[in-house]
Write a protein that holds these residues in place. Sequence first.
Motif, mmCIF file in Angstrom:
data_model
loop_
_atom_site.group_PDB
_atom_site.id
_atom_site.type_symbol
_atom_site.label_atom_id
_atom_site.label_comp_id
_atom_site.label_asym_id
_atom_site.label_seq_id
_atom_site.Cartn_x
_atom_site.Cartn_y
_atom_site.Cartn_z
ATOM 1 N N PHE A 6 10.548 -10.670 -16.153
ATOM 2 C CA PHE A 6 11.655 -10.116 -15.368
ATOM 3 C C PHE A 6 11.803 -10.864 -14.045
ATOM 4 O O PHE A 6 12.900 -11.278 -13.674
ATOM 5 C CB PHE A 6 11.427 -8.627 -15.096
ATOM 6 C CG PHE A 6 12.383 -8.040 -14.089
ATOM 7 C CD1 PHE A 6 13.647 -7.632 -14.473
ATOM 8 C CD2 PHE A 6 12.025 -7.925 -12.740
ATOM 9 C CE1 PHE A 6 14.542 -7.119 -13.540
ATOM 10 C CE2 PHE A 6 12.911 -7.408 -11.799
ATOM 11 C CZ PHE A 6 14.183 -7.002 -12.201
ATOM 12 N N TYR A 7 10.684 -11.029 -13.324
ATOM 13 C CA TYR A 7 10.722 -11.735 -12.039
ATOM 14 C C TYR A 7 11.187 -13.177 -12.222
ATOM 15 O O TYR A 7 11.981 -13.694 -11.440
ATOM 16 C CB TYR A 7 9.348 -11.721 -11.366
ATOM 17 C CG TYR A 7 8.865 -10.352 -10.966
ATOM 18 C CD1 TYR A 7 9.550 -9.599 -10.013
ATOM 19 C CD2 TYR A 7 7.712 -9.810 -11.529
ATOM 20 C CE1 TYR A 7 9.106 -8.333 -9.633
ATOM 21 C CE2 TYR A 7 7.259 -8.554 -11.160
ATOM 22 C CZ TYR A 7 7.958 -7.819 -10.216
ATOM 23 O OH TYR A 7 7.516 -6.572 -9.855
ATOM 24 N N ARG A 8 10.678 -13.825 -13.270
ATOM 25 C CA ARG A 8 11.057 -15.210 -13.535
ATOM 26 C C ARG A 8 12.561 -15.312 -13.800
ATOM 27 O O ARG A 8 13.237 -16.214 -13.300
ATOM 28 C CB ARG A 8 10.259 -15.750 -14.728
ATOM 29 C CG ARG A 8 10.409 -17.267 -14.933
ATOM 30 C CD ARG A 8 9.619 -17.763 -16.127
ATOM 31 N NE ARG A 8 8.184 -17.627 -15.930
ATOM 32 C CZ ARG A 8 7.395 -16.836 -16.640
ATOM 33 N NH1 ARG A 8 7.897 -16.091 -17.611
ATOM 34 N NH2 ARG A 8 6.102 -16.789 -16.404
ATOM 35 N N ASN A 9 13.070 -14.380 -14.573
ATOM 36 C CA ASN A 9 14.495 -14.393 -14.898
ATOM 37 C C ASN A 9 15.359 -14.166 -13.659
ATOM 38 O O ASN A 9 16.373 -14.850 -13.458
ATOM 39 C CB ASN A 9 14.790 -13.319 -15.951
ATOM 40 C CG ASN A 9 16.218 -13.413 -16.474
ATOM 41 O OD1 ASN A 9 16.633 -14.457 -16.964
ATOM 42 N ND2 ASN A 9 16.967 -12.336 -16.355
ATOM 43 N N GLU A 10 14.948 -13.208 -12.813
ATOM 44 C CA GLU A 10 15.675 -12.953 -11.568
ATOM 45 C C GLU A 10 15.686 -14.201 -10.682
ATOM 46 O O GLU A 10 16.704 -14.539 -10.070
ATOM 47 C CB GLU A 10 15.023 -11.792 -10.800
ATOM 48 C CG GLU A 10 15.255 -10.431 -11.405
ATOM 49 C CD GLU A 10 16.703 -9.993 -11.351
ATOM 50 O OE1 GLU A 10 17.269 -9.924 -10.235
ATOM 51 O OE2 GLU A 10 17.292 -9.728 -12.423
ATOM 52 N N PHE A 11 14.554 -14.881 -10.645
ATOM 53 C CA PHE A 11 14.453 -16.091 -9.828
ATOM 54 C C PHE A 11 15.354 -17.198 -10.383
ATOM 55 O O PHE A 11 16.068 -17.862 -9.624
ATOM 56 C CB PHE A 11 13.016 -16.596 -9.755
ATOM 57 C CG PHE A 11 12.906 -17.929 -9.079
ATOM 58 C CD1 PHE A 11 13.091 -18.035 -7.713
ATOM 59 C CD2 PHE A 11 12.691 -19.093 -9.815
ATOM 60 C CE1 PHE A 11 13.052 -19.270 -7.075
ATOM 61 C CE2 PHE A 11 12.650 -20.318 -9.186
ATOM 62 C CZ PHE A 11 12.823 -20.412 -7.813
ATOM 63 N N ILE A 12 15.343 -17.404 -11.693
ATOM 64 C CA ILE A 12 16.131 -18.478 -12.310
ATOM 65 C C ILE A 12 17.624 -18.249 -12.083
ATOM 66 O O ILE A 12 18.377 -19.195 -11.802
ATOM 67 C CB ILE A 12 15.791 -18.616 -13.805
ATOM 68 C CG1 ILE A 12 14.371 -19.189 -13.961
ATOM 69 C CG2 ILE A 12 16.788 -19.514 -14.527
ATOM 70 C CD1 ILE A 12 13.805 -19.100 -15.359
ATOM 71 N N ILE A 13 18.056 -16.998 -12.177
ATOM 72 C CA ILE A 13 19.469 -16.672 -11.904
ATOM 73 C C ILE A 13 19.828 -17.093 -10.482
ATOM 74 O O ILE A 13 20.874 -17.704 -10.232
ATOM 75 C CB ILE A 13 19.736 -15.162 -12.119
ATOM 76 C CG1 ILE A 13 19.644 -14.807 -13.603
ATOM 77 C CG2 ILE A 13 21.104 -14.769 -11.559
ATOM 78 C CD1 ILE A 13 19.611 -13.304 -13.882
ATOM 79 N N VAL A 45 7.528 -16.365 -8.646
ATOM 80 C CA VAL A 45 7.247 -15.084 -9.307
ATOM 81 C C VAL A 45 6.316 -14.248 -8.438
ATOM 82 O O VAL A 45 6.516 -13.039 -8.258
ATOM 83 C CB VAL A 45 6.639 -15.307 -10.719
ATOM 84 C CG1 VAL A 45 5.940 -14.053 -11.226
ATOM 85 C CG2 VAL A 45 7.715 -15.736 -11.703
ATOM 86 N N LEU A 46 5.305 -14.898 -7.858
ATOM 87 C CA LEU A 46 4.348 -14.180 -7.012
ATOM 88 C C LEU A 46 4.998 -13.657 -5.734
ATOM 89 O O LEU A 46 4.663 -12.567 -5.257
ATOM 90 C CB LEU A 46 3.158 -15.083 -6.672
ATOM 91 C CG LEU A 46 2.160 -15.290 -7.812
ATOM 92 C CD1 LEU A 46 1.125 -16.340 -7.432
ATOM 93 C CD2 LEU A 46 1.471 -13.992 -8.188
ATOM 94 N N THR A 47 5.926 -14.421 -5.168
ATOM 95 C CA THR A 47 6.639 -13.947 -3.977
ATOM 96 C C THR A 47 7.436 -12.692 -4.300
ATOM 97 O O THR A 47 7.367 -11.688 -3.585
ATOM 98 C CB THR A 47 7.584 -15.043 -3.433
ATOM 99 O OG1 THR A 47 6.832 -16.217 -3.130
ATOM 100 C CG2 THR A 47 8.308 -14.583 -2.174
ATOM 101 N N LEU A 48 8.186 -12.728 -5.392
ATOM 102 C CA LEU A 48 9.002 -11.579 -5.793
ATOM 103 C C LEU A 48 8.125 -10.385 -6.173
ATOM 104 O O LEU A 48 8.395 -9.247 -5.769
ATOM 105 C CB LEU A 48 9.900 -11.956 -6.983
ATOM 106 C CG LEU A 48 10.893 -13.097 -6.760
ATOM 107 C CD1 LEU A 48 11.730 -13.318 -8.013
ATOM 108 C CD2 LEU A 48 11.808 -12.810 -5.572
ATOM 109 N N MET A 49 7.081 -10.643 -6.935
ATOM 110 C CA MET A 49 6.188 -9.579 -7.374
ATOM 111 C C MET A 49 5.516 -8.896 -6.175
ATOM 112 O O MET A 49 5.423 -7.664 -6.122
ATOM 113 C CB MET A 49 5.111 -10.151 -8.304
ATOM 114 C CG MET A 49 4.171 -9.111 -8.885
ATOM 115 S SD MET A 49 2.781 -9.856 -9.780
ATOM 116 C CE MET A 49 3.617 -10.542 -11.198
ATOM 117 N N THR A 50 5.069 -9.695 -5.214
ATOM 118 C CA THR A 50 4.378 -9.133 -4.049
ATOM 119 C C THR A 50 5.321 -8.270 -3.222
ATOM 120 O O THR A 50 4.946 -7.164 -2.784
ATOM 121 C CB THR A 50 3.774 -10.255 -3.182
ATOM 122 O OG1 THR A 50 2.949 -11.090 -3.996
ATOM 123 C CG2 THR A 50 2.934 -9.683 -2.058
#
Length: 324
Positions: A6-13, A45-50
């Motif tokens: 989910f985080y990866r997808n949000e970032f790629i968008i 991903v880690l930035t968004l997750m944190t």
Amino acid sequence: MRSTAFYRNEFIIHLEKKIEVKEPKNLYEPINYILGLGGKRLRPVLTLMTTDLFGGILQDALDAALAIEMFHNFSLVHDDIMDDAPLRRGKTTVHEKWDVNTGILSGDAMLINSYQFFESYDSEVFKKLTILFSKTAIEVCEGQQYDVDFELRDDVTIPEYLKMIEYKTAVLVAAAMKMGAIIAKASQNDTDYIYEFGKNLGIAFQLQDDYLDAFGDPETFGKQVGGDIMENKKTFLYLKSLEFAPKEQQESLKHLYSLQPEDPTTKIETVKSIFMESGAVEEAKKEISDYTQKAFDALVSIKMSEKNKSVLKEFGENLMKRTV
């Protein structure tokens, strides 16, 4: 809880929305190319997750995540030039696809872009992010210089090697997480401990990367397997082999690391057998496990729900089981 996917997808968008090819094309096309090669997107991903796990607003962290990923890829473009690497994530490297001058200039533009992405934050957060980012960026450069220096030295120690990978790789993982915590307005104590978590996880990640460079599957690893051996890099496996192997194997390993054969296949296989027979492979696995545990120990002092801590722990455990 939200998945890594989910985080990866949000970032790629967000990445695709922000990155465009404009004039001059020979400056921006290589940037688009390297960012489009994929990869694990570990740091953003880690930035968004944190940010999410500390109760912040996910969308607020997207530009910081992009700054981290842009900087990481800038460093890869320049590293590949320095290593004369033909492949990155299984595809042709920027300097091979275009030329060295283009790789240098596009990399420079990526570094500047990284800072520009912080401009969307208010002054207080902007200051904290840029101070951390500048400190991290110079440490990454220091780590790269240590790496270059080690190629010319025969007396590199394990502590020196661990410091090199801390600076070259781990501090960027740590900064990615601390930025997420800063954006979520976490306490100073929590931002410091999440940094420690990320740093130790980053060291474990790089040790795992060193292992996979020698023993990974060429189909999944993405980089040239045996690349470190071909380049005579004094990795943890090499240093531990010198420490543990019988004198005859030590001399053989040193001799092999003085050669640059046209066909490196025999060299790679011989070195790998020394790594295994000496016990260096088992030591590397133990070190990976120890640093992963150090990362988990840092979670104890963070004020966060046990449920959210378990998400970070699971992420760390999965990272150490990777084959790519």
